[in-house]
Write a protein that holds these residues in place. Sequence first.
Motif, short mmCIF file in Angstrom:
data_model
loop_
_atom_site.label_atom_id
_atom_site.label_comp_id
_atom_site.label_asym_id
_atom_site.label_seq_id
_atom_site.Cartn_x
_atom_site.Cartn_y
_atom_site.Cartn_z
N ILE A 182 26.26 17.26 16.51
CA ILE A 182 26.58 16.42 17.47
C ILE A 182 27.88 15.94 17.43
O ILE A 182 28.41 15.54 16.38
N ASP A 183 29.00 16.01 18.59
CA ASP A 183 30.37 15.65 18.35
C ASP A 183 30.62 14.37 18.85
O ASP A 183 31.55 13.48 18.39
N LEU A 184 29.60 13.85 19.84
CA LEU A 184 30.07 12.69 20.50
C LEU A 184 28.88 11.71 20.09
O LEU A 184 27.69 12.06 20.44
N TRP A 185 28.88 10.57 19.74
CA TRP A 185 27.95 9.46 19.55
C TRP A 185 28.19 8.17 20.33
O TRP A 185 29.09 7.46 19.80
N THR A 230 33.84 5.48 17.09
CA THR A 230 35.42 4.81 17.63
C THR A 230 34.95 4.21 18.92
O THR A 230 35.16 2.99 19.23
N SER A 231 34.52 4.80 20.03
CA SER A 231 34.10 4.07 21.28
C SER A 231 33.25 3.01 21.18
O SER A 231 33.52 1.98 21.99
N SER A 232 31.93 3.06 20.32
CA SER A 232 31.21 1.95 20.16
C SER A 232 31.76 0.85 19.61
O SER A 232 31.42 -0.43 19.86
N ARG A 233 32.70 1.13 18.53
CA ARG A 233 33.46 -0.13 17.79
C ARG A 233 34.34 -0.62 18.81
O ARG A 233 34.53 -1.82 18.70
N HIS A 234 35.00 0.15 19.68
CA HIS A 234 35.92 -0.38 20.52
C HIS A 234 35.32 -1.19 21.42
O HIS A 234 35.90 -2.39 21.75
N VAL A 235 34.13 -0.92 22.01
CA VAL A 235 33.56 -1.76 23.13
C VAL A 235 32.98 -3.31 22.27
O VAL A 235 33.19 -3.97 22.95
N LEU A 236 32.47 -3.04 21.30
CA LEU A 236 32.03 -4.17 20.43
C LEU A 236 33.54 -4.98 20.15
O LEU A 236 33.29 -6.23 20.39
N GLU A 237 34.27 -4.44 19.79
CA GLU A 237 35.55 -5.73 19.52
C GLU A 237 36.02 -6.14 20.59
O GLU A 237 36.21 -7.57 20.62
N ASN A 238 36.11 -5.34 21.81
CA ASN A 238 36.63 -6.08 23.15
C ASN A 238 35.77 -6.73 24.07
O ASN A 238 36.16 -7.53 24.80
N TYR A 239 34.57 -6.57 23.92
CA TYR A 239 33.70 -7.01 24.81
C TYR A 239 32.18 -7.75 24.35
O TYR A 239 31.49 -8.34 24.92
N GLY A 240 31.92 -7.26 23.06
CA GLY A 240 30.74 -7.78 22.55
C GLY A 240 29.59 -6.84 23.19
O GLY A 240 29.58 -5.74 23.46
N ASN A 241 28.12 -7.71 22.79
CA ASN A 241 27.06 -6.79 23.29
C ASN A 241 26.70 -7.45 24.61
O ASN A 241 26.56 -8.46 24.74
N MET A 242 26.89 -6.61 25.69
CA MET A 242 26.54 -7.03 27.06
C MET A 242 25.05 -6.57 27.69
O MET A 242 24.92 -6.17 28.71
N SER A 243 24.18 -6.25 26.78
CA SER A 243 22.77 -5.95 26.86
C SER A 243 22.92 -4.66 27.68
O SER A 243 23.48 -3.71 27.15
N ASP A 246 34.23 4.71 27.96
CA ASP A 246 35.24 4.77 27.22
C ASP A 246 35.54 6.31 26.61
O ASP A 246 36.63 6.80 26.58
N MET A 247 34.44 7.20 26.55
CA MET A 247 34.31 8.52 26.31
C MET A 247 34.80 9.35 27.36
O MET A 247 35.99 10.31 27.28
N LEU A 248 34.60 8.93 28.61
CA LEU A 248 35.01 9.66 29.70
C LEU A 248 36.51 9.27 29.74
O LEU A 248 37.38 10.23 29.99
N GLU A 249 37.03 8.21 29.62
CA GLU A 249 38.37 7.86 29.77
C GLU A 249 39.23 8.55 28.72
O GLU A 249 40.47 8.96 28.95
N ARG A 250 38.59 8.71 27.66
CA ARG A 250 39.47 9.32 26.44
C ARG A 250 39.46 10.90 26.64
O ARG A 250 40.09 11.63 25.90
N GLY A 251 38.69 11.22 27.41
CA GLY A 251 38.52 12.85 27.78
C GLY A 251 37.73 13.75 26.52
O GLY A 251 38.14 14.79 26.30
N ASP A 252 36.87 12.71 25.88
CA ASP A 252 36.01 13.44 24.81
C ASP A 252 35.40 14.62 25.21
O ASP A 252 34.67 14.70 26.58
N THR A 253 35.13 15.69 24.34
CA THR A 253 34.53 16.94 24.61
C THR A 253 33.33 17.22 23.68
O THR A 253 33.70 16.71 22.51
#
Length: 346
Positions: free
Chosen positions: A266-269, A294-307, A317-324
């Motif tokens: 798995i490349d992306l989590w 990285t994407s999960s921690r970025h969301v946690l830092e900047n938004y918290g848990n939004m259910s 975030d992954m789509l925006e980063r262009g992750d493959t």
Amino acid sequence: MTTAYINAISTAVPEHDVHDDFVAYADSTFTLRRKQLLFRRMADRAQISHRWSAFPSIASFYGDDPNAVDTQARMQEFERAAPGLAVRAVDGLGLGDAAADITHLIVLTCTGFYTPGIDFEIMKQCGVPTTAERTQVGFMGCFAGINGLKLAHHIVRSEPAAKVLVVSVELCSLHMQQTDDLETMLSFLVFGDGAAAVLVTAESTGLAMDSFQALMIEDSRDLITWRIGGMGFDMVLSGKVPGSLSRALDETTMKTVLSGAETSSIDLWAVHPGGRSILDAVEGALHLDADALTSSRHVLENYGNMSSATVLFVLADMLERGDTGSGCAMAFGPGLTAETMLFHAA
């Protein structure tokens, strides 16, 4: 068999950053110095810098006593604020005239209810036709983002011409209560407000949804609960959740989740950031690299848990980063339940 794709995701949050305001408020509620110091230490370690709310500050909505604000008042605030946030998320997709082509509308929420509801406002303000088939996924908790995608996946596979709009909107900040119980206040520390809109079609762009798997962890039913009370919705988020997840995500379980594949393939989590300890537990249990979440921690830092919206923020975030590559999404909620989705970048 038709494949369903997440073509685009748009996210939106309210304008008010209340994280520091809440930390200061919570700090003042503890009468025991020991609890106060422990809360401060946990807040510093939470790896959250921002959480957004529909109201400007704790006092502006709750006044001096959050426990005096009943469920009816909280639901009236939800009806006032939630539709506009959902509409902002949908508008962010930039559908334009293509909004008239939407065939199915799925709304996810577990933090407020009224009817005629958010789906009506989306149709009215965003150009979605009133003939669209409407479904609400309600009160399932944080993993409902995956459930919404699963429903869209099934619709597109059965109706290849379908264009499905999935909208999650959560106002978690409406359910704070005043207490000197440390575990309860620490659960309030992570939650914020947010909305996400997802376009799912058979067009092969974005993220292809491959398969879904639900995991219910034995003897964990009471670790996360969500009930309607007189002073808003009552959340139980036990400190035992990370340990239970860590033990549950063993090699045998992951073989089932990953359809027989190895974790290393798995490349992306895209892991729901229910809190820092949740992410640390998943990272440790699956022996992931330090940058895998990285994407999960970025969301946690900047938004918290939004259910239910949170895992959609991670995928955005992954789509925006262009992750493959190949990916696995996970979200956790009441039960204790993990909903998972295998996907790959188109």
